[in-house]
Write a protein that holds these residues in place. Structure first.
Motif, PDB file in Angstrom:
ATOM      1  N   ALA A 109      12.274  22.512  -3.019  1.00  0.00           N
ATOM      2  CA  ALA A 109      11.025  22.678  -2.631  1.00  0.00           C
ATOM      3  C   ALA A 109      10.338  23.999  -2.683  1.00  0.00           C
ATOM      4  CB  ALA A 109      10.659  22.073  -1.393  1.00  0.00           C
ATOM      5  N   ILE A 110      11.065  25.237  -2.443  1.00  0.00           N
ATOM      6  CA  ILE A 110      10.684  26.470  -2.414  1.00  0.00           C
ATOM      7  C   ILE A 110      10.626  27.166  -3.791  1.00  0.00           C
ATOM      8  CG2 ILE A 110      13.197  27.628  -2.342  1.00  0.00           C
ATOM      9  CD1 ILE A 110      11.917  29.148  -0.084  1.00  0.00           C
ATOM     10  N   LEU A 111      11.019  26.335  -4.620  1.00  0.00           N
ATOM     11  CA  LEU A 111      11.070  26.746  -6.098  1.00  0.00           C
ATOM     12  C   LEU A 111       9.857  26.461  -6.735  1.00  0.00           C
ATOM     13  CD1 LEU A 111      14.781  26.347  -7.338  1.00  0.00           C
ATOM     14  CD2 LEU A 111      13.690  28.368  -6.696  1.00  0.00           C
ATOM     15  N   PHE A 112       8.959  25.632  -6.439  1.00  0.00           N
ATOM     16  CA  PHE A 112       7.824  25.324  -6.840  1.00  0.00           C
ATOM     17  C   PHE A 112       6.741  26.393  -7.261  1.00  0.00           C
ATOM     18  CE2 PHE A 112       9.240  20.745  -6.434  1.00  0.00           C
ATOM     19  CZ  PHE A 112       8.705  20.073  -7.512  1.00  0.00           C
ATOM     20  N   PRO A 113       6.624  27.082  -6.006  1.00  0.00           N
ATOM     21  CA  PRO A 113       5.815  28.275  -6.233  1.00  0.00           C
ATOM     22  C   PRO A 113       6.190  29.248  -7.165  1.00  0.00           C
ATOM     23  CG  PRO A 113       5.998  27.857  -3.821  1.00  0.00           C
ATOM     24  CD  PRO A 113       6.755  26.875  -4.661  1.00  0.00           C
ATOM     25  N   LEU A 114       7.433  29.497  -7.426  1.00  0.00           N
ATOM     26  CA  LEU A 114       8.056  30.379  -8.422  1.00  0.00           C
ATOM     27  C   LEU A 114       7.653  30.077  -9.804  1.00  0.00           C
ATOM     28  CD1 LEU A 114       9.654  32.958  -9.036  1.00  0.00           C
ATOM     29  CD2 LEU A 114      11.709  31.367  -8.991  1.00  0.00           C
ATOM     30  N   SER A 115       7.936  28.823  -9.836  1.00  0.00           N
ATOM     31  CA  SER A 115       7.544  28.085 -11.107  1.00  0.00           C
ATOM     32  C   SER A 115       6.053  28.534 -11.417  1.00  0.00           C
ATOM     33  CB  SER A 115       7.783  26.587 -11.082  1.00  0.00           C
ATOM     34  OG  SER A 115       7.298  25.814 -12.364  1.00  0.00           O
ATOM     35  N   GLY A 116       5.237  28.046 -10.583  1.00  0.00           N
ATOM     36  CA  GLY A 116       3.541  28.345 -10.605  1.00  0.00           C
ATOM     37  C   GLY A 116       3.427  29.880 -11.051  1.00  0.00           C
ATOM     38  N   LEU A 117       4.176  30.763 -10.335  1.00  0.00           N
ATOM     39  CA  LEU A 117       3.996  32.152 -10.695  1.00  0.00           C
ATOM     40  C   LEU A 117       4.585  32.511 -12.112  1.00  0.00           C
ATOM     41  CD1 LEU A 117       3.885  35.379  -9.224  1.00  0.00           C
ATOM     42  CD2 LEU A 117       6.120  34.988  -9.570  1.00  0.00           C
ATOM     43  N   VAL A 118       5.730  31.946 -12.728  1.00  0.00           N
ATOM     44  CA  VAL A 118       6.133  32.324 -13.995  1.00  0.00           C
ATOM     45  C   VAL A 118       5.041  31.805 -14.868  1.00  0.00           C
ATOM     46  CG1 VAL A 118       7.911  31.657 -15.641  1.00  0.00           C
ATOM     47  CG2 VAL A 118       8.581  32.701 -13.401  1.00  0.00           C
ATOM     48  N   PHE A 119       4.602  30.450 -14.912  1.00  0.00           N
ATOM     49  CA  PHE A 119       3.886  29.817 -15.738  1.00  0.00           C
ATOM     50  C   PHE A 119       2.649  30.358 -15.803  1.00  0.00           C
ATOM     51  CE2 PHE A 119       7.485  26.973 -16.076  1.00  0.00           C
ATOM     52  CZ  PHE A 119       7.512  26.430 -17.369  1.00  0.00           C
ATOM     53  N   ASP A 120       2.075  30.938 -14.611  1.00  0.00           N
ATOM     54  CA  ASP A 120       0.713  31.633 -14.628  1.00  0.00           C
ATOM     55  C   ASP A 120       0.938  32.989 -15.538  1.00  0.00           C
ATOM     56  OD1 ASP A 120      -1.698  32.839 -14.129  1.00  0.00           O
ATOM     57  OD2 ASP A 120      -1.356  32.250 -11.894  1.00  0.00           O
ATOM     58  N   VAL A 147       0.062  24.088 -22.462  1.00  0.00           N
ATOM     59  CA  VAL A 147       1.142  23.544 -21.838  1.00  0.00           C
ATOM     60  C   VAL A 147       1.573  24.649 -20.452  1.00  0.00           C
ATOM     61  CG1 VAL A 147       3.872  23.057 -22.166  1.00  0.00           C
ATOM     62  CG2 VAL A 147       1.975  22.597 -24.091  1.00  0.00           C
ATOM     63  N   PHE A 148       1.578  25.844 -20.833  1.00  0.00           N
ATOM     64  CA  PHE A 148       1.925  26.686 -19.740  1.00  0.00           C
ATOM     65  C   PHE A 148       0.933  26.440 -18.460  1.00  0.00           C
ATOM     66  CE2 PHE A 148       3.548  30.054 -22.781  1.00  0.00           C
ATOM     67  CZ  PHE A 148       4.901  29.322 -22.785  1.00  0.00           C
ATOM     68  N   THR A 149      -0.279  26.335 -18.730  1.00  0.00           N
ATOM     69  CA  THR A 149      -1.476  25.946 -17.812  1.00  0.00           C
ATOM     70  C   THR A 149      -1.284  24.803 -17.087  1.00  0.00           C
ATOM     71  OG1 THR A 149      -3.134  27.285 -19.176  1.00  0.00           O
ATOM     72  CG2 THR A 149      -4.010  25.800 -17.436  1.00  0.00           C
ATOM     73  N   ALA A 150      -0.798  23.581 -17.721  1.00  0.00           N
ATOM     74  CA  ALA A 150      -0.609  22.515 -17.146  1.00  0.00           C
ATOM     75  C   ALA A 150       0.684  22.347 -16.124  1.00  0.00           C
ATOM     76  CB  ALA A 150      -0.471  21.297 -18.041  1.00  0.00           C
ATOM     77  N   VAL A 151       1.405  23.173 -16.651  1.00  0.00           N
ATOM     78  CA  VAL A 151       2.573  23.295 -15.709  1.00  0.00           C
ATOM     79  C   VAL A 151       2.394  24.144 -14.606  1.00  0.00           C
ATOM     80  CG1 VAL A 151       5.133  24.328 -15.491  1.00  0.00           C
ATOM     81  CG2 VAL A 151       4.368  22.865 -17.507  1.00  0.00           C
ATOM     82  N   LYS A 152       1.829  25.198 -14.814  1.00  0.00           N
ATOM     83  CA  LYS A 152       1.392  26.287 -13.756  1.00  0.00           C
ATOM     84  C   LYS A 152       0.731  25.429 -12.641  1.00  0.00           C
ATOM     85  CE  LYS A 152      -2.670  28.169 -13.687  1.00  0.00           C
ATOM     86  NZ  LYS A 152      -3.922  29.044 -13.917  1.00  0.00           N
ATOM     87  N   TRP A 153      -0.564  24.599 -12.926  1.00  0.00           N
ATOM     88  CA  TRP A 153      -1.269  23.698 -12.120  1.00  0.00           C
ATOM     89  C   TRP A 153      -0.375  22.710 -11.369  1.00  0.00           C
ATOM     90  CZ3 TRP A 153      -4.825  25.981  -9.823  1.00  0.00           C
ATOM     91  CH2 TRP A 153      -5.691  26.839 -10.405  1.00  0.00           C
ATOM     92  N   THR A 154       0.433  22.091 -12.203  1.00  0.00           N
ATOM     93  CA  THR A 154       1.438  20.980 -11.584  1.00  0.00           C
ATOM     94  C   THR A 154       2.200  21.547 -10.456  1.00  0.00           C
ATOM     95  OG1 THR A 154       1.251  19.912 -13.519  1.00  0.00           O
ATOM     96  CG2 THR A 154       3.017  19.236 -12.073  1.00  0.00           C
ATOM     97  N   SER A 155       2.864  22.821 -10.777  1.00  0.00           N
ATOM     98  CA  SER A 155       3.670  23.683  -9.627  1.00  0.00           C
ATOM     99  C   SER A 155       2.859  23.775  -8.511  1.00  0.00           C
ATOM    100  CB  SER A 155       4.293  24.624 -10.544  1.00  0.00           C
ATOM    101  OG  SER A 155       5.090  24.489 -11.422  1.00  0.00           O
ATOM    102  N   ILE A 156       1.715  24.513  -8.818  1.00  0.00           N
ATOM    103  CA  ILE A 156       0.859  24.818  -7.588  1.00  0.00           C
ATOM    104  C   ILE A 156       0.449  23.658  -6.779  1.00  0.00           C
ATOM    105  CG2 ILE A 156      -1.318  25.914  -6.863  1.00  0.00           C
ATOM    106  CD1 ILE A 156      -0.711  27.925  -9.385  1.00  0.00           C
ATOM    107  N   TYR A 157       0.036  22.529  -7.424  1.00  0.00           N
ATOM    108  CA  TYR A 157      -0.548  21.401  -6.749  1.00  0.00           C
ATOM    109  C   TYR A 157       0.482  20.870  -5.874  1.00  0.00           C
ATOM    110  CZ  TYR A 157      -4.873  21.585  -9.438  1.00  0.00           C
ATOM    111  OH  TYR A 157      -5.987  21.842  -9.936  1.00  0.00           O
ATOM    112  N   ALA A 158       1.733  20.661  -6.719  1.00  0.00           N
ATOM    113  CA  ALA A 158       3.055  19.975  -6.104  1.00  0.00           C
ATOM    114  C   ALA A 158       3.469  21.020  -4.675  1.00  0.00           C
ATOM    115  CB  ALA A 158       4.241  20.324  -6.707  1.00  0.00           C
ATOM    116  N   SER A 159       3.199  22.305  -4.806  1.00  0.00           N
ATOM    117  CA  SER A 159       3.529  23.179  -3.622  1.00  0.00           C
ATOM    118  C   SER A 159       2.569  22.856  -2.607  1.00  0.00           C
ATOM    119  CB  SER A 159       3.533  24.617  -4.216  1.00  0.00           C
ATOM    120  OG  SER A 159       4.175  25.124  -5.181  1.00  0.00           O
TER     121      SER A 159
END
Length: 177
Positions: A109-120, A147-159
């Motif tokens: 779970a702690i990796l979702f914010p990192l995914s958001g950061l990278v895709f942002d 695609v990067f935007t959608a993954v960013k938002w998905t990661s942030i919302y999931a976090s």
């Protein structure tokens, strides 16, 4: 991942909360107002969940030369720091909440914010390249940016969605102790 959990403590969380709140309360509203003033619109690829390459080119056209230059500057000033602010807040929050069960599958779970950061950052790079070279069409970057935007938002919302789950986990584990 283990380092993220070690780094997640109440002191770090409090600092990250203050930074996050300052961004939400002061910096983001000021940045949005200035962006709207310079670009002539409140429309931005960063704030959409998904958009098409044509929409991105349309936004580039609407912004005009001054607006595009401002957008690119903002991506390499303000938008370098904002993702770090939300990353720190979300990572420390999830780290504290899921620390008691970090040996389970929930440890990821702690990796979702990192995914958001990278895709942002990938979104910022691709959209700023589109803006920088417009009216030349950089189709590959205009295609991957949404695609990067959608993954960013998905990661942030999931976090954020994981926080209530983490609160339940945290209190269940506190009662067991």
């Amino acid at each position: 991942m283990k380092k993220l959990y070690q780094w997640s403590n109440w002191k770090t969380w409090l600092v990250s909360l203050i930074i996050f709140a300052a961004f939400l309360g002061f910096i983001l509203p000021n940045e949005a107002a200035e962006s709207s003033r310079v670009t002539g619109t409140s429309e931005s690829p960063d704030s959409s969940f998904f958009y098409t390459p044509e929409t991105l080119f349309s936004i580039a056209e609407i912004y005009g030369e001054e607006g595009r230059a401002y957008y690119v500057r903002a991506r390499y000033t303000f938008d370098i720091i904002w993702p770090i602010a939300y990353f720190l807040f979300l990572t420390t929050t999830l780290g504290i909440l899921f620390k008691p069960i970090q040996r389970s599958k929930w440890r990821y779970a702690i990796l979702f914010p990192l995914s958001g950061l990278v895709f942002d950052y990938l979104e910022n790079l691709s959209t700023s390249l589109v803006m920088s070279f417009y009216p030349e069409r950089l189709d590959i970057f205009a295609t991957v940016a949404p695609v990067f935007t959608a993954v960013k938002w998905t990661s942030i919302y999931a976090s954020f969605a994981l926080i209530p789950i983490g609160i339940i986990v945290f209190f269940i584990n506190r009662k067991k102790s």
